[in-house]
Design an enzyme around this catalytic site. Structure first.
Site, PDB file in Angstrom:
ATOM      1  N   HIS A 331       0.832  -1.212   0.000  1.00 17.41           N
ATOM      2  CA  HIS A 331       0.000   0.000   0.000  1.00 17.41           C
ATOM      3  C   HIS A 331       0.862   1.256   0.000  1.00 17.41           C
ATOM      4  O   HIS A 331       0.605   2.201  -0.773  1.00 17.41           O
ATOM      5  CB  HIS A 331      -0.914  -0.027   1.231  1.00 17.41           C
ATOM      6  CG  HIS A 331      -1.574   1.275   1.533  1.00 17.41           C
ATOM      7  ND1 HIS A 331      -2.787   1.641   0.998  1.00 17.41           N
ATOM      8  CD2 HIS A 331      -1.184   2.317   2.312  1.00 17.41           C
ATOM      9  CE1 HIS A 331      -3.119   2.844   1.434  1.00 17.41           C
ATOM     10  NE2 HIS A 331      -2.160   3.276   2.239  1.00 17.41           N
ATOM     11  N   GLU A 332       1.884   1.289   0.833  1.00 17.57           N
ATOM     12  CA  GLU A 332       2.744   2.473   0.904  1.00 17.57           C
ATOM     13  C   GLU A 332       3.574   2.635  -0.375  1.00 17.57           C
ATOM     14  O   GLU A 332       3.795   3.757  -0.841  1.00 17.57           O
ATOM     15  CB  GLU A 332       3.670   2.369   2.122  1.00 17.57           C
ATOM     16  CG  GLU A 332       2.938   2.312   3.458  1.00 17.57           C
ATOM     17  CD  GLU A 332       2.063   3.530   3.707  1.00 17.57           C
ATOM     18  OE1 GLU A 332       2.365   4.604   3.139  1.00 17.57           O
ATOM     19  OE2 GLU A 332       1.073   3.412   4.450  1.00 17.57           O
ATOM     20  N   HIS A 335       1.554   4.338  -3.064  1.00 19.31           N
ATOM     21  CA  HIS A 335       1.505   5.805  -2.979  1.00 19.31           C
ATOM     22  C   HIS A 335       2.644   6.427  -3.790  1.00 19.31           C
ATOM     23  O   HIS A 335       2.441   7.410  -4.509  1.00 19.31           O
ATOM     24  CB  HIS A 335       1.603   6.244  -1.520  1.00 19.31           C
ATOM     25  CG  HIS A 335       0.295   6.211  -0.785  1.00 19.31           C
ATOM     26  ND1 HIS A 335      -0.828   6.873  -1.224  1.00 19.31           N
ATOM     27  CD2 HIS A 335      -0.066   5.589   0.377  1.00 19.31           C
ATOM     28  CE1 HIS A 335      -1.825   6.663  -0.376  1.00 19.31           C
ATOM     29  NE2 HIS A 335      -1.393   5.888   0.592  1.00 19.31           N
ATOM     30  N   GLU A 396      -6.250   7.131  -0.746  1.00 23.04           N
ATOM     31  CA  GLU A 396      -5.989   5.981   0.131  1.00 23.04           C
ATOM     32  C   GLU A 396      -6.677   4.721  -0.397  1.00 23.04           C
ATOM     33  O   GLU A 396      -6.090   3.633  -0.382  1.00 23.04           O
ATOM     34  CB  GLU A 396      -6.473   6.292   1.548  1.00 23.04           C
ATOM     35  CG  GLU A 396      -5.646   7.332   2.285  1.00 23.04           C
ATOM     36  CD  GLU A 396      -4.229   6.862   2.555  1.00 23.04           C
ATOM     37  OE1 GLU A 396      -4.038   5.640   2.758  1.00 23.04           O
ATOM     38  OE2 GLU A 396      -3.327   7.708   2.560  1.00 23.04           O
TER      39      GLU A 396
END
Length: 531
Positions: A331-332, A335, A396
């Site tokens: 997930h990070e 980004h 997000e």
């Protein structure tokens, strides 16, 4: 002292070069040529008295240009880059090998003013050219190069000044209107009514300009293909991320875990596995991922746009297995791959520029400063809760989707992704933390996040299967968590005594099944079968 120097390819530092024999050279032709091509300077050496030989002892010679101090200062201030044109082919090759551009740089001490720049007479040079070559001056001083700040950093600094200017302008308009006599006010109102279509046309033209600016700066998001506004260049944000990286390193320099720590090695292997499994994505494979594990109790992790990965030990203690950790890091990483930082900053910058018009109107229309301050606060909150925070929650959710795809291609058990957020929701409930509405947060609520991931898991399982990953063995982690929660609730009821009316929830004991320390987790991933 003055020395001949050559610019490097980047145009920042001068390096010395060696000139071979200048025998038979009668004139110095085209000594200087403007690098930009906008202007040219020529210096010709004649036999007059201005060309004097300086310091002929030894093999080291200094060459000076004849000219007045003013012309020299203008020459330097315009940043001209000089290209030496030497007929001798061997000399040109040696000079060109050292640098493709040449310049005359002054390094004379500041206490001495340059009165003239002189070149040795041609006859004296030719007479001594067989005995010596013009060589380099080995000791010199260069001023440190100044690099312009990144554009996003510039706008961060200018942003308060923009608001201050809008406030002063609006307040000035209000005071000017109050100072007008009543008859002039009526004349201006009548003029505005007569020219209302012109005013409307001007306002509409301004709106069209903003719309054109918005649509001409739309780009397609990598992987998802979503259209987004992108004002700032990617290179600018990477420069800004380097500044942010220096800030975080300064803050956490005493809390960094060494590379020999088992927790560091777990994170390193997870990030490496995700990167290797998704190397077909250019935006991911082009970045160099650098791991930093910080001894902090917070459940947090983030990745800077330049590939610097920061993981807090609090997150490592919160995950139950390596699959949850892989999803969070995916997930990070998503980004950074999707360039969400530049996208969010672009939207905020665009909205702030639009808000300057409304801010000026607020301070011009409100009769008192106190009302204008209240109006400004209401405007900022409306922008924050109607645009900024919803957009942040959208990013997000997109990072959850792409991060889940990264984990699926790495043969991770993607079913564990929603379990992590269910654990986080349960932990906050047991600890008695207040549950804020989602519209007040920049992130989706844990409950909605888990539900969103549950809807994405079937698609992720198909991606995992298409990558020839081994089939998942064992029960569904979501079912295990549900049964574990039922067991936990029954155990807590059994531990309550009949006389107890209150429970101490300040330090609850969280004991999730299958939860273990990250350094004890087996860092193993399903291996794709090779044909």
């Amino acid at each position: 002292m003055n020395s001949i120097c050559g610019l490097k390819l980047l145009g920042r530092n001068c390096i010395f070069f060696r000139l071979a024999s200048l025998a038979g050279q009668r004139k110095c032709n085209n000594l200087c040529r403007s690098y930009t091509g906008c202007c040219r300077a020529q210096v010709s050496c004649t036999r007059d008295d201005r060309c004097q030989r300086l310091d002929l002892s030894g093999n080291i010679r200094n060459c000076f240009l004849t000219g007045s101090p003013d012309s020299y200062r203008n020459f330097i201030s315009k940043g001209l880059r000089c290209l030496l044109n030497v007929p001798n082919t061997e000399t040109y090759k040696n000079a060109h090998h050292s640098s493709r551009r040449f310049c005359f740089q002054s390094s004379q001490p500041l206490r001495e003013k340059i009165t003239s720049l002189q070149i040795s007479s041609v006859e004296q040079l030719s007479r001594h050219s067989s005995a010596w070559n013009i060589q380099i001056i080995r000791s010199f001083h260069t001023s440190p190069s100044f690099q312009a700040a990144p554009v996003p950093f510039f706008w961060i600094i200018v942003k308060p000044a923009q608001k201050l200017f809008a406030i002063i302008l609006g307040r000035s308009i209000r005071n000017w209107w109050k100072a007008l006599p009543p008859n002039k006010r009526e004349l201006l109102k009548e003029s505005a009514r007569q020219n209302k279509w012109k005013i409307l046309l001007g306002v509409s033209s301004l709106g069209v300009l903003f719309v054109m600016f918005y649509f001409t700066h739309l780009e397609e998001t990598p992987i998802t293909g979503r259209a987004r506004l992108l004002v700032f260049e990617k290179e600018h944000f990477r420069e800004l991320s380097q500044m942010e990286y220096d800030m975080w390193m300064e803050e956490f320099k005493s809390k960094m875990l060494p590379e020999t720590d088992a927790r560091y090695q777990v994170v390193e292997r997870v990030v490496g596995h995700l990167s290797e499994s998704n190397k077909d994505i250019p935006q991911l494979s082009s970045l160099k991922w650098v791991i930093h594990v910080v001894e902090e109790p917070g459940v947090n992790a983030f990745v800077l746009p330049n590939g610097q990965v920061f993981v807090f030990t609090g997150l490592l203690n919160a995950v139950s297995d390596i699959h949850q950790l892989s999803f969070i890091l995916g997930h990070e990483i998503a980004h950074a791959v999707l360039e969400h930082a530049a996208e969010k900053a672009s939207l905020v910058h665009f909205l702030d520029f639009l808000s300057l018009i409304f801010l000026t109107m607020i301070w011009a229309i409100c009769p008192r400063d106190s009302l204008a301050v209240v109006g400004q606060w209401i405007q900022s909150k409306l922008q924050e809760f109607m645009f900024d925070r919803p957009y942040s929650r959208t990013l997000e959710a997109e990072a959850d989707k792409v991060g889940l795809q990264f984990a699926a291609k790495a043969c991770v058990d993607v079913r564990a992704s929603s379990v992590f957020w269910q654990q986080m929701e349960l932990a906050e409930t047991i600890q008695g933390q207040p549950k804020l509405p989602e519209w007040l947060s920049t992130h989706p609520s844990h409950e909605n996040r888990a539900e969103h991931l549950d809807r994405l898991i079937p698609e992720a399982l198909k991606i995992r299967e298409s990558c020839n990953c081994p089939s998942l063995s064992g029960p569904d982690p979501r079912l295990i968590f549900k049964l574990s929660m039922q067991h936990l609730l029954e155990s807590s009821k059994d531990q309550e005594t009949p006389n107890s009316t209150k429970r101490d929830l300040s330090k609850p004991k969280m004991d999730f099944p299958h939860t273990q320390k990250v350094e004890d987790m087996p860092v193993t991933f399903a291996v794709k079968p090779t044909n």
